[in-house]
Motif scaffolding. Structure first.
Motif, mmCIF file in Angstrom:
data_model
loop_
_atom_site.group_PDB
_atom_site.id
_atom_site.type_symbol
_atom_site.label_atom_id
_atom_site.label_comp_id
_atom_site.label_asym_id
_atom_site.label_seq_id
_atom_site.Cartn_x
_atom_site.Cartn_y
_atom_site.Cartn_z
ATOM 1 N N GLN A 206 -9.166 -21.612 76.665
ATOM 2 C CA GLN A 206 -7.912 -20.877 76.481
ATOM 3 C C GLN A 206 -6.801 -21.809 76.027
ATOM 4 O OE1 GLN A 206 -6.671 -17.908 79.432
ATOM 5 N NE2 GLN A 206 -8.670 -18.174 80.423
ATOM 6 N N ARG A 207 -6.700 -22.950 76.708
ATOM 7 C CA ARG A 207 -5.661 -23.918 76.362
ATOM 8 C C ARG A 207 -5.832 -24.414 74.923
ATOM 9 N NH1 ARG A 207 -6.012 -26.416 80.567
ATOM 10 N NH2 ARG A 207 -7.576 -27.979 79.986
ATOM 11 N N PHE A 208 -7.075 -24.719 74.529
ATOM 12 C CA PHE A 208 -7.331 -25.191 73.169
ATOM 13 C C PHE A 208 -6.946 -24.139 72.137
ATOM 14 C CE2 PHE A 208 -10.447 -25.041 69.641
ATOM 15 C CZ PHE A 208 -9.995 -26.155 68.933
ATOM 16 N N LEU A 209 -7.354 -22.889 72.368
ATOM 17 C CA LEU A 209 -7.047 -21.823 71.414
ATOM 18 C C LEU A 209 -5.543 -21.603 71.276
ATOM 19 C CD1 LEU A 209 -9.841 -19.275 72.403
ATOM 20 C CD2 LEU A 209 -9.689 -20.554 70.255
ATOM 21 N N ILE A 210 -4.849 -21.558 72.390
ATOM 22 C CA ILE A 210 -3.406 -21.304 72.349
ATOM 23 C C ILE A 210 -2.674 -22.464 71.684
ATOM 24 C CG2 ILE A 210 -1.333 -21.011 73.757
ATOM 25 C CD1 ILE A 210 -3.096 -19.475 75.752
ATOM 26 N N GLU A 211 -3.008 -23.701 72.085
ATOM 27 C CA GLU A 211 -2.313 -24.856 71.512
ATOM 28 C C GLU A 211 -2.645 -25.043 70.038
ATOM 29 O OE1 GLU A 211 -3.313 -28.146 73.977
ATOM 30 O OE2 GLU A 211 -2.012 -27.510 75.636
ATOM 31 N N SER A 212 -3.844 -24.632 69.628
ATOM 32 C CA SER A 212 -4.244 -24.787 68.231
ATOM 33 C C SER A 212 -3.612 -23.726 67.345
ATOM 34 C CB SER A 212 -5.768 -24.712 68.109
ATOM 35 O OG SER A 212 -6.395 -25.722 68.858
ATOM 36 N N LEU A 213 -3.494 -22.509 67.865
ATOM 37 C CA LEU A 213 -2.964 -21.413 67.072
ATOM 38 C C LEU A 213 -1.469 -21.213 67.256
ATOM 39 C CD1 LEU A 213 -5.852 -18.869 67.686
ATOM 40 C CD2 LEU A 213 -5.478 -20.281 65.658
ATOM 41 N N ARG A 214 -0.912 -21.739 68.330
ATOM 42 C CA ARG A 214 0.535 -21.664 68.555
ATOM 43 C C ARG A 214 1.053 -23.040 68.966
ATOM 44 N NH1 ARG A 214 3.900 -21.906 72.489
ATOM 45 N NH2 ARG A 214 2.173 -22.052 73.952
ATOM 46 N N PRO A 215 1.008 -24.005 68.087
ATOM 47 C CA PRO A 215 1.521 -25.320 68.460
ATOM 48 C C PRO A 215 3.032 -25.271 68.626
ATOM 49 C CG PRO A 215 1.052 -25.249 66.114
ATOM 50 C CD PRO A 215 0.550 -23.957 66.685
ATOM 51 N N CYS A 216 3.518 -25.904 69.657
ATOM 52 C CA CYS A 216 4.959 -26.014 69.879
ATOM 53 C C CYS A 216 5.364 -27.459 69.624
ATOM 54 C CB CYS A 216 5.321 -25.620 71.314
ATOM 55 S SG CYS A 216 5.113 -23.855 71.650
ATOM 56 N N PHE A 217 6.301 -27.643 68.744
ATOM 57 C CA PHE A 217 6.766 -28.992 68.476
ATOM 58 C C PHE A 217 8.219 -28.938 68.031
ATOM 59 C CE2 PHE A 217 5.118 -27.389 64.509
ATOM 60 C CZ PHE A 217 6.049 -27.806 63.567
ATOM 61 N N LEU A 218 8.865 -30.072 68.077
ATOM 62 C CA LEU A 218 10.260 -30.191 67.667
ATOM 63 C C LEU A 218 10.403 -31.479 66.877
ATOM 64 C CD1 LEU A 218 13.220 -29.242 67.813
ATOM 65 C CD2 LEU A 218 13.445 -30.575 69.924
ATOM 66 N N LEU A 219 10.811 -31.340 65.632
ATOM 67 C CA LEU A 219 11.041 -32.526 64.804
ATOM 68 C C LEU A 219 12.473 -32.997 65.037
ATOM 69 C CD1 LEU A 219 9.351 -31.442 61.440
ATOM 70 C CD2 LEU A 219 8.414 -32.867 63.261
ATOM 71 N N MET A 220 12.604 -34.186 65.581
ATOM 72 C CA MET A 220 13.930 -34.716 65.882
ATOM 73 C C MET A 220 14.143 -36.045 65.172
ATOM 74 S SD MET A 220 14.333 -33.970 69.967
ATOM 75 C CE MET A 220 16.033 -34.547 69.915
ATOM 76 N N ARG A 221 15.347 -36.192 64.646
ATOM 77 C CA ARG A 221 15.691 -37.493 64.094
ATOM 78 C C ARG A 221 15.891 -38.462 65.251
ATOM 79 N NH1 ARG A 221 20.944 -36.962 61.786
ATOM 80 N NH2 ARG A 221 21.098 -35.200 63.189
ATOM 81 N N PRO A 222 15.356 -39.662 65.161
ATOM 82 C CA PRO A 222 15.618 -40.622 66.223
ATOM 83 C C PRO A 222 17.094 -40.967 66.281
ATOM 84 C CG PRO A 222 14.548 -41.695 64.357
ATOM 85 C CD PRO A 222 14.516 -40.218 64.087
#
Length: 567
Positions: A206-222
């Motif tokens: 379940q965790r693999f499917l959710i993280e693979s199909l709904r990745p959550c990320f945030l692109l931040m400038r350092p």
């Protein structure tokens, strides 16, 4: 052709008020560009599926090019994860009328306009296979059987469908308006139609499917990049302060009152350079040795001294060096030193200047001003300019009325970002004022250490994040405390992998960061400041908090420790 009858009355698109358990749906609300049909399905799935189900809306997947073949792109209107079965891909089709004829699938809007559409079953099937390819690429071929449990279906939320004459879209793989009244049972039917076993997914699957199909990320400038972007605005505002100040430079005696961060030192240095360019002999005086070194490095043409360094120089030139004690008491610095300077200047008539500029004038005690005025070549015409801020007065000093100074003010903050200046204003009596182009900057970060023994650990973790993740050079960081090193919780000289070196260090080695007291760092600044061993709620250190906070140009971290030092 699908024989469908459109119902005139609108379907219920509100969530059932009697149900408190709702599916987890991402995103949490449909976008403004979503069709009415998709919005209807969104609401029904969110409201009527169990709370352990996951619904992903508008999920787009791209399988990169392999062997020079073009990448495969697909977008699912909805992906629904049933933890007891697997994942189903739903393709939603809405419109006033929908049908298929010899030209293919089409939809008709409320104005009678016909539009060709893609075959919905083929779309859903293609998306499903793209999703499986995407998962296989992530997991590694072949994808385990336990994670290949996928089905697809087509949803007509505005229609009731009796049966389907299209062999490519069996009725068992189609959901209509009535089916959506119980979407759980309808989706179970889709899994059955695809032969997906009734076997629960493991937690890991379940965790693999959710993280693979709904990745959550945030692109931040350092932080380093944010500093580079904000710095030109601060420099431009400081230069603007110089232009504002130019109108008062003709006054021979000036008191320049400027709030913290108003660019007093920058303006004073620029004035010193211009006076020197006019052929005048210029002395730049301040209290702190680190500030004197900084000014001397940036304005080598000007004579720069601290008050006590000037006393030492003149006393030795006049043959009075023996009067300087080997281990001076505080009374020497405040009372004996200015008298010694007066005696030395009487014996040194050529030790005079056409202009004397005093920076951080609030640090100069009342007895110091008499020998300062003796440094002027012409008591009436030589320039005396004092730059000061009574809100940073840690030593009960400042220019006296007897000096007869004409007052100018620098009221706009041009050193700190707005958020730093607003935080520092909590410990001041003056609200900050900003130019329109002043950058907002990062929030001030407050970190609480549970004990004095934990301060070094917390600081080490922070420095590691700043250097490794935020890409900030250690030269741009300073750690400030309210106590001298021997009384500080940082007396060990280390914070994690970082060595804490003295402020006077000419250069830094790898993983070295400068450490100073707030008092010693007055008049200076750094892009990033970490205030340690402080308690912002302690009224006794309000002034110190104000001074320390305003040393930060772009980022301020306050490491709070409320545990008091043992007596």
């Amino acid at each position: 052709m699908i024989r469908a009858t459109r119902r005139e009355e609108s379907i219920d698109r509100t969530r059932s008020a009697s149900r408190t358990a709702m599916a987890r749906i991402h995103p949490s609300s449909p976008g403004t560009e979503v069709s009415l049909a998709e919005r209807c399905v969104f609401e029904l799935l969110a409201a009527r599926l169990p709370d352990d189900w996951v619904v992903l809306h508008g999920r787009r997947v791209v399988v990169p090019s392999v062997d020079r073949r073009p990448p495969v792109e697909s977008e699912a209107d909805f992906l629904v994860l049933d933890p007891a079965r697997g994942v189903v891909v739903l393709e939603v089709k809405g419109g006033f009328d929908i049908g298929v004829d010899e030209k293919g699938w089409f939809s008709v809007d409320s104005r009678g306009n016909r539009k060709a559409i893609k075959e919905p079953a083929a779309q859903a099937q293609r998306v499903m296979h793209t999703m499986l390819a995407h998962l296989s690429r992530l997991r590694g071929n072949p994808l385990p059987t336990r994670e290949r449990r996928m089905a697809w279906g087509v949803v007509f939320p505005d229609f009731e469908v009796a049966d389907s004459a299209d062999p490519g879209l069996p009725r068992s793989m189609l959901l209509d308006r009535k089916d959506l009244q119980d979407p759980r049972a309808a989706i179970e039917r889709l899994f059955d139609a695809h032969g997906v076993a009734r076997r629960p997914l493991t937690a890991e699957s379940q965790r693999f499917l959710i993280e693979s199909l709904r990745p959550c990320f945030l692109l931040m400038r350092p932080l380093a990049s944010r500093i580079e972007q904000q710095e030109p605005a601060l420099v431009a505002m400081t230069e603007e302060q110089v232009r504002v100040f130019e109108s008062g430079w003709h006054q021979p005696r000036l008191s320049v009152r400027g709030v913290a961060g108003s660019g007093k030192t920058f303006v004073a240095m620029e004035l010193a350079r211009r006076l020197f360019a006019e052929g005048r002999r210029v002395l730049f005086l301040c209290f702190n040795a680190p500030l004197a070194r900084c000014v001397a490095a940036d304005a080598p043409e000007v004579t720069v001294r601290t008050f006590h360094a000037l006393v030492w120089d003149c006393a030795h030139k006049a043959g009075l060096g023996s009067q300087i004690p080997d281990k001076p008491a505080q009374s020497y610095y405040e009372q004996d030193a200015p008298r010694l300077l007066e005696d030395a200047l009487h014996a040194l008539p050529d030790e005079r200047y056409d202009a004397v500029l005093v920076d951080e004038g609030q640090d100069f005690r009342a007895l110091w001003w008499a020998p300062v005025t003796m440094l002027l070549r012409d008591p009436d015409r030589s320039a005396l300019h004092v730059f000061w801020d009574p809100d940073q007065d840690l030593h009960r000093g400042g220019p006296t009325p007897e000096l007869g100074l004409f007052e100018l003010r620098l009221d706009y903050n041009c050193r700190n970002t707005r958020r730093i200046a607003e935080y520092a204003a909590r410990f001041s009596t003056i609200a900050p004022r900003f130019r329109p182009q002043a950058p907002e900057g990062d929030e001030v970060v407050v970190i609480e250490a549970q004990s004095r023994a934990r301060v070094a650990d917390e600081l080490g973790a922070l420095l590691q994040a700043l250097v490794d993740e935020q890409r900030v050079e250690t030269e741009r960081i300073v750690v400030l405390t309210q106590h001298a090193r021997e009384r500080s919780s940082l007396r060990c000289g280390r914070a994690g992998r970082f060595a804490l070196v003295e402020l006077d260090a000419v250069s830094l080695g790898q993983d070295e960061v400068r450490l100073s007291t707030v008092h010693r760092f007055k008049g200076l600044e750094r892009e990033v400041v970490v205030l340690c061993d402080v308690d912002p709620e302690d009224a006794a250190i309000r002034l110190l908090m104000h001074v320390g906070s305003t040393r930060a140009r772009h980022a301020l971290y306050v490491l709070v420790c409320r545990e008091r030092e043992a007596p």
